[in-house]
Design a protein around this motif. Structure first.
Motif, PDB file in Angstrom:
ATOM      1  N   ARG A  45       0.830  -1.202   0.000  1.00 45.34           N
ATOM      2  CA  ARG A  45       0.000   0.000   0.000  1.00 45.34           C
ATOM      3  C   ARG A  45       0.870   1.259   0.000  1.00 45.34           C
ATOM      4  O   ARG A  45       0.609   2.210  -0.732  1.00 45.34           O
ATOM      5  CB  ARG A  45      -0.921  -0.025   1.228  1.00 45.34           C
ATOM      6  N   TYR A  46       1.927   1.257   0.821  1.00 41.72           N
ATOM      7  CA  TYR A  46       2.795   2.436   0.890  1.00 41.72           C
ATOM      8  C   TYR A  46       3.502   2.664  -0.446  1.00 41.72           C
ATOM      9  O   TYR A  46       3.656   3.802  -0.889  1.00 41.72           O
ATOM     10  CB  TYR A  46       3.825   2.291   2.019  1.00 41.72           C
ATOM     11  N   SER A  47       3.923   1.565  -1.101  1.00 42.15           N
ATOM     12  CA  SER A  47       4.591   1.688  -2.407  1.00 42.15           C
ATOM     13  C   SER A  47       3.645   2.274  -3.447  1.00 42.15           C
ATOM     14  O   SER A  47       4.043   3.102  -4.274  1.00 42.15           O
ATOM     15  CB  SER A  47       5.092   0.322  -2.887  1.00 42.15           C
ATOM     16  N   GLN A  48       2.390   1.836  -3.389  1.00 43.95           N
ATOM     17  CA  GLN A  48       1.382   2.341  -4.321  1.00 43.95           C
ATOM     18  C   GLN A  48       1.198   3.857  -4.162  1.00 43.95           C
ATOM     19  O   GLN A  48       1.209   4.605  -5.138  1.00 43.95           O
ATOM     20  CB  GLN A  48       0.051   1.611  -4.047  1.00 43.95           C
ATOM     21  N   ILE A  49       1.073   4.307  -2.919  1.00 39.79           N
ATOM     22  CA  ILE A  49       0.896   5.743  -2.644  1.00 39.79           C
ATOM     23  C   ILE A  49       2.160   6.511  -3.033  1.00 39.79           C
ATOM     24  O   ILE A  49       2.082   7.613  -3.604  1.00 39.79           O
ATOM     25  CB  ILE A  49       0.586   5.979  -1.143  1.00 39.79           C
ATOM     26  N   SER A  50       3.325   5.937  -2.738  1.00 36.41           N
ATOM     27  CA  SER A  50       4.591   6.584  -3.075  1.00 36.41           C
ATOM     28  C   SER A  50       4.692   6.858  -4.571  1.00 36.41           C
ATOM     29  O   SER A  50       5.119   7.942  -4.993  1.00 36.41           O
ATOM     30  CB  SER A  50       5.766   5.706  -2.622  1.00 36.41           C
ATOM     31  N   LYS A  51       4.301   5.884  -5.384  1.00 34.32           N
ATOM     32  CA  LYS A  51       4.355   6.067  -6.845  1.00 34.32           C
ATOM     33  C   LYS A  51       3.486   7.233  -7.286  1.00 34.32           C
ATOM     34  O   LYS A  51       3.862   8.008  -8.170  1.00 34.32           O
ATOM     35  CB  LYS A  51       3.899   4.771  -7.539  1.00 34.32           C
ATOM     36  N   GLU A  52       2.317   7.378  -6.662  1.00 38.41           N
ATOM     37  CA  GLU A  52       1.416   8.491  -7.004  1.00 38.41           C
ATOM     38  C   GLU A  52       2.043   9.835  -6.617  1.00 38.41           C
ATOM     39  O   GLU A  52       1.928  10.822  -7.349  1.00 38.41           O
ATOM     40  CB  GLU A  52       0.065   8.318  -6.293  1.00 38.41           C
ATOM     41  N   ILE A  53       2.717   9.863  -5.469  1.00 36.80           N
ATOM     42  CA  ILE A  53       3.361  11.105  -5.028  1.00 36.80           C
ATOM     43  C   ILE A  53       4.491  11.481  -5.980  1.00 36.80           C
ATOM     44  O   ILE A  53       4.619  12.642  -6.390  1.00 36.80           O
ATOM     45  CB  ILE A  53       3.896  10.963  -3.582  1.00 36.80           C
ATOM     46  N   PHE A  54       5.295  10.474  -6.373  1.00 35.89           N
ATOM     47  CA  PHE A  54       6.426  10.770  -7.249  1.00 35.89           C
ATOM     48  C   PHE A  54       5.957  11.202  -8.646  1.00 35.89           C
ATOM     49  O   PHE A  54       6.654  11.961  -9.324  1.00 35.89           O
ATOM     50  CB  PHE A  54       7.384   9.587  -7.308  1.00 35.89           C
ATOM     51  N   LYS A  55       4.786  10.751  -9.079  1.00 36.07           N
ATOM     52  CA  LYS A  55       4.230  11.242 -10.352  1.00 36.07           C
ATOM     53  C   LYS A  55       4.039  12.750 -10.300  1.00 36.07           C
ATOM     54  O   LYS A  55       4.287  13.467 -11.272  1.00 36.07           O
ATOM     55  CB  LYS A  55       2.876  10.560 -10.634  1.00 36.07           C
ATOM     56  N   ILE A  56       3.581  13.241  -9.140  1.00 36.11           N
ATOM     57  CA  ILE A  56       3.377  14.684  -8.967  1.00 36.11           C
ATOM     58  C   ILE A  56       4.722  15.411  -9.000  1.00 36.11           C
ATOM     59  O   ILE A  56       4.858  16.475  -9.622  1.00 36.11           O
ATOM     60  CB  ILE A  56       2.614  14.973  -7.658  1.00 36.11           C
ATOM     61  N   LEU A  57       5.742  14.830  -8.350  1.00 40.31           N
ATOM     62  CA  LEU A  57       7.069  15.442  -8.364  1.00 40.31           C
ATOM     63  C   LEU A  57       7.596  15.547  -9.790  1.00 40.31           C
ATOM     64  O   LEU A  57       8.119  16.589 -10.201  1.00 40.31           O
ATOM     65  CB  LEU A  57       8.056  14.631  -7.513  1.00 40.31           C
ATOM     66  N   TYR A  58       7.448  14.460 -10.557  1.00 38.92           N
ATOM     67  CA  TYR A  58       7.964  14.450 -11.925  1.00 38.92           C
ATOM     68  C   TYR A  58       7.153  15.354 -12.849  1.00 38.92           C
ATOM     69  O   TYR A  58       7.643  15.757 -13.904  1.00 38.92           O
ATOM     70  CB  TYR A  58       8.001  13.022 -12.470  1.00 38.92           C
ATOM     71  N   SER A  59       5.917  15.663 -12.467  1.00 38.89           N
ATOM     72  CA  SER A  59       5.126  16.604 -13.278  1.00 38.89           C
ATOM     73  C   SER A  59       5.679  18.023 -13.154  1.00 38.89           C
ATOM     74  O   SER A  59       5.423  18.874 -13.987  1.00 38.89           O
ATOM     75  CB  SER A  59       3.651  16.578 -12.852  1.00 38.89           C
ATOM     76  N   LEU A  60       6.449  18.276 -12.098  1.00 41.25           N
ATOM     77  CA  LEU A  60       7.037  19.591 -11.869  1.00 41.25           C
ATOM     78  C   LEU A  60       8.397  19.708 -12.560  1.00 41.25           C
ATOM     79  O   LEU A  60       8.703  20.713 -13.194  1.00 41.25           O
ATOM     80  CB  LEU A  60       7.188  19.824 -10.362  1.00 41.25           C
ATOM     81  N   THR A  61       9.221  18.639 -12.441  1.00 38.95           N
ATOM     82  CA  THR A  61      10.555  18.626 -13.047  1.00 38.95           C
ATOM     83  C   THR A  61      11.053  17.193 -13.156  1.00 38.95           C
ATOM     84  O   THR A  61      10.736  16.355 -12.304  1.00 38.95           O
ATOM     85  CB  THR A  61      11.559  19.446 -12.204  1.00 38.95           C
TER      86      THR A  61
END
Length: 353
Positions: free
Chosen positions: A78-94
């Motif tokens: 579950r934590y890995s799943q949420i982490s991937k979603e968070i990192f998608k947001i980071l990569y949308s910035l740079t």
């Protein structure tokens, strides 16, 4: 031109995910980690921290400090799943993102057209809106200060440290805030009457190098707001491993091999999912007297096959001379490669499946 570096850290990540998934836990002291007698706290909610509970604390100690806490096992999927979603947001910035862990990253936002504070607000807003969690964000002109800034107003904090704030903003801080200074280094300094960054300013560069070795120069620079480390977009993964603290001490190596077998399968699965192979296998045990023993073996071919990892690990375990019972056991594979050329093994030659 100075770099603009951002550090993002999810607040009490595992505990926050548990509170998000189960609203009844909100506002309550939630402690996530090993729930058995020998478990260790992975993380805890800020409500639990008020009782003096913190990560890496043995669970039995946490229960002494917070007997009414809600103790939950980790849910890594579950934590890995949420982490991937968070990192998608980071990569949308740079694309200039350096993951530090499942819930923490540095970003180089020098080329981003938004103002630094707007970047920080964007991250916080989008993670909250899309996922439901809060993050703390720090912005500065290097990694050390960005990390320091993200810790400044936790939880749900935001802080910008500019060049004109240095060194005054650093001087009152305890030595534990200096990246790279662990508990032993802090104790060494305390023993000679150095407790704050301002105290450390009295020490010469030569003294720092003599006292801390090669790392002394970095410490000398960091307390003056200097840090030359770049944001590393691709971090080389050096090892993959698993370990656990046993529910009861073991003396029988055949029993230990059951854990080794499970770890071999877990490590193999991780290697295969990342299209990686390794050739140095290490077995680690900690005895009932808290003495660590590690032994490694480097094989002459790369592998990600669980049978080969298990076979070599058992050989290593058999060679280990253990006078006391074992309370922790672990397995790691290193010397990794992402080479996509088929890795030949003894099973390949034998036609094994």
């Amino acid at each position: 031109m100075n770099k603009i570096i951002m550090h993002m850290d999810v607040d009490a990540f595992f505990a926050s995910v548990e509170q998000m998934d189960n609203p009844e836990l909100k506002g309550k002291p939630v402690i996530v980690g090993g729930v058995g007698e020998r478990g260790v706290v992975a993380t805890c909610s800020y409500e639990a921290r008020k009782y003096g509970v913190h990560s890496a604390m043995p669970t039995f100690k946490a229960k002494q400090r917070c007997p009414l806490g809600i103790y939950l096992p980790t849910r890594h999927e579950r934590y890995s799943q949420i982490s991937k979603e968070i990192f998608k947001i980071l990569y949308s910035l740079t694309p200039m993102v350096e993951p530090v862990s499942i819930d923490e990253a540095y970003l180089d936002i020098t080329e981003v057209k938004m103002k630094p504070i707007e970047c920080a607000e964007f991250l916080k807003r989008e993670v909250k809106k899309q996922i439901g969690l809060t993050v703390s964000v720090g912005v500065s002109y290097n990694k050390f200060l960005a990390k320091l800034a993200s810790d400044w107003n936790k939880p749900n904090g935001i802080k910008v440290i500019t060049e004109n704030m240095i060194p005054e903003i650093l001087k009152p801080l305890p030595l534990s805030k200096v990246h790279g200074m662990g508990k032993k280094s802090v104790e060494k300094m305390n023993n000679i009457g150095i407790f704050t960054i301002e105290d450390m300013y009295k020490l010469s560069k030569e003294f720092c190098v003599e006292y801390f070795g090669k790392f002394g120069l970095e410490i000398y620079d960091r307390i003056r707001g200097i840090d030359y480390r770049e944001v590393e977009v691709i971090r080389e993964r050096k090892s993959i491993g698993r370990e656990t603290t046993l529910r009861k001490d073991l003396t029988d190596k055949e029993e230990m091999k059951k854990y080794i077998k499970y770890f071999s399968e877990e490590v193999s699965e991780t290697l295969n999912s990342k299209n990686m192979w390794g050739k140095t296998i290490t077995v680690k045990v900690k005895t009932s007297k808290f003495v660590n023993h590690t032994k490694s073996k480097t094989i002459n071919f790369y592998t990600n096959d669980h049978r080969e990892i298990y076979k070599v690990s058992c050989e290593i375990l058999e060679e280990m001379e253990l006078e006391d019972s074992v309370r922790l056991i672990g397995l790691t594979i290193s010397t990794l490669t992402e080479n996509k050329v088929e890795q030949l093994s003894f099973h390949s030659f034998l036609g094994g499946n």
